[in-house]
Design a protein around this motif. Structure first.
Motif, short mmCIF file in Angstrom:
data_model
loop_
_atom_site.label_atom_id
_atom_site.label_comp_id
_atom_site.label_asym_id
_atom_site.label_seq_id
_atom_site.Cartn_x
_atom_site.Cartn_y
_atom_site.Cartn_z
N CYS A 1 0.82 -1.22 0.00
CA CYS A 1 0.00 0.00 0.00
C CYS A 1 0.85 1.27 0.00
N CYS A 2 2.08 1.20 -0.52
CA CYS A 2 2.99 2.34 -0.44
C CYS A 2 2.44 3.57 -1.16
N THR A 3 1.64 3.39 -2.21
CA THR A 3 1.09 4.56 -2.90
C THR A 3 0.14 5.34 -1.99
N GLN A 4 -0.50 4.65 -1.05
CA GLN A 4 -1.36 5.33 -0.08
C GLN A 4 -0.58 5.80 1.14
N VAL A 5 0.52 5.16 1.45
CA VAL A 5 1.41 5.69 2.48
C VAL A 5 1.95 7.05 2.02
N GLY A 6 2.22 7.17 0.71
CA GLY A 6 2.63 8.47 0.17
C GLY A 6 1.57 9.53 0.35
N GLU B 1 -7.84 3.63 7.56
CA GLU B 1 -8.10 4.64 6.53
C GLU B 1 -7.15 4.48 5.36
N VAL B 2 -5.88 4.19 5.65
CA VAL B 2 -4.90 3.97 4.57
C VAL B 2 -5.29 2.76 3.73
N LEU B 3 -5.70 1.68 4.38
CA LEU B 3 -6.07 0.48 3.63
C LEU B 3 -7.37 0.68 2.87
N ASP C 1 -8.88 -6.04 -0.68
CA ASP C 1 -9.83 -6.34 0.40
C ASP C 1 -9.11 -6.23 1.74
N PRO C 2 -9.37 -5.16 2.51
CA PRO C 2 -8.69 -5.01 3.80
C PRO C 2 -9.00 -6.13 4.79
N GLY D 1 -7.05 -9.34 2.82
CA GLY D 1 -5.76 -9.13 2.17
C GLY D 1 -5.75 -9.56 0.72
N ALA D 2 -6.89 -9.93 0.17
CA ALA D 2 -6.96 -10.36 -1.23
C ALA D 2 -6.74 -9.17 -2.16
N ASN D 3 -6.25 -9.47 -3.34
CA ASN D 3 -6.01 -8.47 -4.39
C ASN D 3 -4.99 -7.41 -3.97
N ASP D 4 -4.00 -7.84 -3.25
CA ASP D 4 -2.91 -6.95 -2.85
C ASP D 4 -1.90 -6.89 -3.99
N ASN D 5 -2.28 -6.16 -5.04
CA ASN D 5 -1.51 -6.16 -6.28
C ASN D 5 -0.78 -4.85 -6.53
#
Length: 252
Positions: free
Chosen positions: A52-57, A79-81, A93-94, A97-101
């Protein structure tokens, strides 16, 4: 131990605003240094488990802007997830963890502008505008950090830089620089020798040569919601309006 990555390959769009010319007009004299998030304690924001680094940014930008303005707004892990889920397809899917692409930075920025993202309180966070900066444009990167509070970048990160305890990110052509994958970070400061960022819950320094070698996309972000009226080098509301108008003119 290898860190979790999640930035997908850059997607370039000819309609993306070009930031260099309007930024040069807004800030003709570049300061020797700027750092909008010194000594901040950064969360990991679940980037040790998910890509999720793009949302950590995104969360890092909001924390930087609001922390410099008044009281810092700090997104929580949920909120980040949730924001990660909203900017991915098929949706992450928070719960499972599915679709963690991972995600494409341009998709994240467009989603932020159009639909906004979750943040604490009852108001969604909306990005006013963004513009691309060439990763080799040192002055453009410096101006965006000094004038806009930071730069949202993508890296094709070498494997050694993903290892816990690797230290500062400094390019050494003599070492094995095999690429592990894509990673998004938020640059919140610079000086003559270093760029300052946070990643995986750590403060980190990056050399300018590392940026030139491994950065494959960079964006200056305009946030009227979080960045208007801050003292120092940052702009007032009128300056932001003029910058956005210039950006749109340069893209026409």
């Amino acid at each position: 131990m290898q860190r979790k990555l999640g930035k997908l390959s850059p997607r370039h769009d000819a309609r993306t605003y070009r930031m260099a010319v309007p930024l040069a007009a807004a800030l003709p004299v570049i300061p020797a240094s700027a750092n909008w998030a010194k000594d901040v304690a950064w969360p990991v924001w679940e980037n040790d488990r998910y890509g999720c680094c793009t949302q950590v940014g995104v969360a890092s930008a909001i924390r930087t802007w609001t922390g410099a303005a008044q009281a810092p707004v700090l997104l929580d892990d949920a909120e980040v997830l949730q924001n990660y889920a909203s900017a991915t397809s098929p949706p992450f899917d928070p719960a499972t963890g599915a679709n963690d692409n991972g995600a494409v930075e341009l998709d994240v920025l467009n989603k932020w502008c159009v639909d906004g993202f979750e943040r604490p309180g009852q108001t969604r966070d909306y990005l006013t505008a963004y513009g691309s900066i060439a990763p080799t444009d040192v002055q453009g990167i410096q101006r965006a950090i000094a004038f806009l509070g930071g730069v949202y970048i993508g890296l094709s990160l070498p494997e050694w830089a993903c290892v816990v305890g690797c230290g500062d990110w400094v390019f050494n052509p003599q070492q094995n620089n095999s690429i592990a994958g894509g990673h998004c970070v938020w640059l919140h400061g610079f000086d003559a020798d270093w760029l300052y960022l946070n990643t995986w819950g750590e403060q980190k320094r990056m050399s300018w040569s590392f940026l030139r070698q491994f950065c494959d996309e960079a964006y200056g972000l305009v946030s009227r919601q979080n960045w208007t009226g801050i003292s120092g080098l940052s702009p007032n509301g009128e300056a932001l309006d003029a910058l956005v108008a210039e950006m749109r003119a340069s893209a026409a």
